[in-house]
Each structure stands twice: as structure tokens, then as C-alpha cells.
Write a protein that holds these residues in place. Sequence first.
Motif, PDB file in Angstrom:
ATOM      1  N   PHE A   3       0.759  -1.347   0.071  1.00 45.42           N
ATOM      2  CA  PHE A   3       0.067   0.041  -0.065  1.00 45.42           C
ATOM      3  C   PHE A   3       0.833   1.127   0.183  1.00 45.42           C
ATOM      4  CE2 PHE A   3      -3.833  -2.429   2.371  1.00 45.42           C
ATOM      5  CZ  PHE A   3      -4.038  -2.970   1.220  1.00 45.42           C
ATOM      6  N   GLU A   4       2.274   1.195   0.291  1.00 46.77           N
ATOM      7  CA  GLU A   4       3.035   2.188   0.223  1.00 46.77           C
ATOM      8  C   GLU A   4       3.197   3.078  -1.058  1.00 46.77           C
ATOM      9  OE1 GLU A   4       4.221   3.941   2.786  1.00 46.77           O
ATOM     10  OE2 GLU A   4       2.888   2.613   4.443  1.00 46.77           O
ATOM     11  N   PHE A  69      -1.761   2.205  -9.488  1.00 40.57           N
ATOM     12  CA  PHE A  69      -1.589   3.263  -8.752  1.00 40.57           C
ATOM     13  C   PHE A  69      -1.130   4.695  -9.067  1.00 40.57           C
ATOM     14  CE2 PHE A  69      -0.950  -0.595  -5.973  1.00 40.57           C
ATOM     15  CZ  PHE A  69      -2.144  -0.240  -4.954  1.00 40.57           C
ATOM     16  N   ASP A  70      -0.592   4.635 -10.364  1.00 41.30           N
ATOM     17  CA  ASP A  70      -0.160   5.822 -11.125  1.00 41.30           C
ATOM     18  C   ASP A  70      -1.478   6.629 -11.477  1.00 41.30           C
ATOM     19  OD1 ASP A  70       2.682   5.413 -11.353  1.00 41.30           O
ATOM     20  OD2 ASP A  70       2.200   3.826 -12.710  1.00 41.30           O
ATOM     21  N   ILE A 297      -7.672   1.779  -3.274  1.00 41.76           N
ATOM     22  CA  ILE A 297      -6.528   1.157  -3.207  1.00 41.76           C
ATOM     23  C   ILE A 297      -6.609  -0.254  -3.721  1.00 41.76           C
ATOM     24  CG2 ILE A 297      -4.678   0.205  -1.785  1.00 41.76           C
ATOM     25  CD1 ILE A 297      -4.974   2.497   0.095  1.00 41.76           C
ATOM     26  N   ASN A 298      -7.695  -1.127  -3.241  1.00 40.45           N
ATOM     27  CA  ASN A 298      -7.836  -2.569  -3.912  1.00 40.45           C
ATOM     28  C   ASN A 298      -8.197  -2.456  -5.285  1.00 40.45           C
ATOM     29  OD1 ASN A 298      -8.549  -5.271  -3.266  1.00 40.45           O
ATOM     30  ND2 ASN A 298     -10.596  -4.707  -3.866  1.00 40.45           N
ATOM     31  N   ALA A 299      -8.858  -1.534  -5.643  1.00 41.09           N
ATOM     32  CA  ALA A 299      -9.216  -1.572  -7.174  1.00 41.09           C
ATOM     33  C   ALA A 299      -8.090  -1.179  -8.087  1.00 41.09           C
ATOM     34  CB  ALA A 299     -10.405  -0.465  -7.566  1.00 41.09           C
ATOM     35  N   ALA A 300      -7.189  -0.280  -7.613  1.00 35.79           N
ATOM     36  CA  ALA A 300      -6.036   0.150  -8.244  1.00 35.79           C
ATOM     37  C   ALA A 300      -4.931  -1.039  -8.369  1.00 35.79           C
ATOM     38  CB  ALA A 300      -5.269   1.471  -7.804  1.00 35.79           C
TER      39      ALA A 300
END
Length: 377
Positions: A3-4, A69-70, A297-300
Motif C-alpha cells: 500500500f506504500e 497506482f499511477d 487502493i484495492n481497485a488500483a
Amino acid sequence: MNFELTEERRMLQDTLRRFLSDRYDTATRNRILESDEGFSPEIWEGLAELGVIGALFAEDQGGFGGAGFDISVVFEELGRAGVVEPMLDTAILGGGLLAALGDEAQRALVEEVIGGGLHLALAHYEPGSRYDLSRVRATATPEGGEIVLNGAKAVVVNAEAAGQLIVSARESGAADDPGGISLFLVPAGANGLSLRGYPMISGGRAAEVTLDEVRLPASARLGTAGEGFEPLRTAIARANVALAAETLGAMETATELTREYLLTRQQFGRPIGTFQALQHRFADMLIELEQARSAVINAAGNLEKSPDFRDMQISSARNLIGRVGRLIAEESIQMHGGIAMTQEYELAHFAKRITMADHRFGDTDWHLERFLELSAA
């Protein structure tokens, strides 16, 4: 799943946040909303120069990011600032399809997109299609070495500013079949292409697009004939992650504006934020906001997984974002009182963005049904 954020993504986040905090405020946004373009060319150029558009494309496409995440980092910051520039439509939808399906000449246009010199729009959804991705009635007919397009497209965001439109049309199959859908690159101003533009309530502009005997060379087709559905599905998945992250950013700002108001507005000689009933309501907002962040976060993180699993996670996130967004928009407005409804006050714009986000690419109920369908498969 880590997650970081990487150091590069943290730098991108910080740079984008500083850029927008210096250039985007309520007065600036209202001027942009009232303009004929519906966005600021200067802000758009600045975003391109910062490399924000390039962060949404992979290295082999000319960018330096392109992962889930981008996308979430960029769009959370855009949502936090209430940016109305058409990043999702030009870079994620139009640019993503162009980079994935284009031949050498078509992919050369991606460089223009990353540099900020070319806008794109995806003309896919039609009157009556609702959120069904496979429901395409527009037709593409071979005729004398050309492709002739006919049909109508609804709510095509950024169509007026686009130098090229990516248009879906059916070459075979029934109106609801996933097979038989092709994508075509149609230049703005093509004969037979007409637009009826209008402003959107949440900012930006869209248009109703009519295709009347639009003639294109066969080279205008993107990818293989009749196989446009899966690339469209992938592009919409990426767009859903972007929209969820953007809505999360808007909810963060709405929550922060509410916190500031509760600590500033006084009643009976003390800030209203000291009243227990309002403290409980605000605590609920914070809890729901963190759940929304986890969903994004989960979707990305699952954007690169198999299509069905990916779409199941994305629909789960969009359903949660829709429910939490409604709560935060309503609670923010109620705790502010009448001031929250005025265009001159910051919260009004964010509440509109949060609310209208639930009506693009599937609303809360639609994503719940889709999640159940995919989880049962």
C-alpha cells in the motif's frame, strides 16, 4: 499488495498538489466553468509540462507510469483540487485506446496527447444504451474501399475540444453482442460528423454526436475489425479506477471543508464542532472516508488482473464509493447549512462532482448487480 507509494509516486503527488494549490481556487474554477472551452488551456499545458499526462501511460507507450497506482495518485489529486480539465477522457479513455490498439501512425498521436497538444474523446455510449458496454447500434459499413459510419452517440465528454474522436460502431452481430464492435479514429470536422455541445453540471462540456454517412479510409480502424469490445472493457476499467480516485479526492476536500467550518462557525458562544451530535456525524464521515480509500487502493492494485476478477473488484469499489460519496456530500451540505449550496463557496462544486460521479460508467445499483454477477461466475 504493497500500500506504500513508491518514491517516484510520492514526488508526483507532491508536485501535482503544489501546482494545483497555487493555481486552482474557487474564483479560477468558476471562470473556467463559465468559459466556452469548459477547461483552461493554460492549466492543461502546465499539467502536460509537469509530466502528469505522461504518468498515465506505460514506458513502451511513451510515458513513465500507466499502472493502477499511477492512475489513482494523479486522479486523487485532481479530485482533491476540483479540477475540471478533461484528463480522464483524453488520457485514460482516448489515449489509452490509441496506445493499445493503434498502428504505428496512430500511436504517433499518443506523443501529442502526452505533450498536451491533442485532445481526444471517446464516443461510445448511445441514447438508450444506459451503462451496457456492448449495446452499440451505430453501424460501420464497408463501401468502395471506405468505411461509412452512421448513428448517434450521447454525452460524449470533451467532444468539442477533441482533435480526434474514437467512435465505436458495429460491423456485425446484434445490437447487444460483444462481438462485432469496431473502433474508429474520426478527425474533428469530418464530413457528416455533427456535435451539439452543452455544459455539464459537475464541470466541463459534453456533446451529442451524430454520424451521418461519415466516410473514413480503412486505415482509420483501431485494431482488428469486430474485436473492440475487450479493449473498450479494459479502457472503462481504467476509467473507473480514475473516477473512483477522483471522487475520493473530492470527498477528502469536502470533509476538510466541513471540519474547518465546524471549528469556525459559532453558536451559543462556542464552535458548533463542540456539539456532540455534530462530532458523531463527522466521525462517521471520517470512518466512511477511510473505507473508500481502502476500496480505491484495492481497485488500483487489481487493475492488471484477469478481466472478470478485475471488474469484480472495480464494481465493488464503485459501489462503495457511490454510497460513501452520497453520505459525505449530504452530511457536508447539512452541517454547513445554506452556504454550502452557493456557487461562490468551494463545497458546492465538490458536492456536485461527488454526486455526478455516481452516474458515469455505472451507478451504485448497477455496480452492485455487476459485482454479484461476476462473483457468482
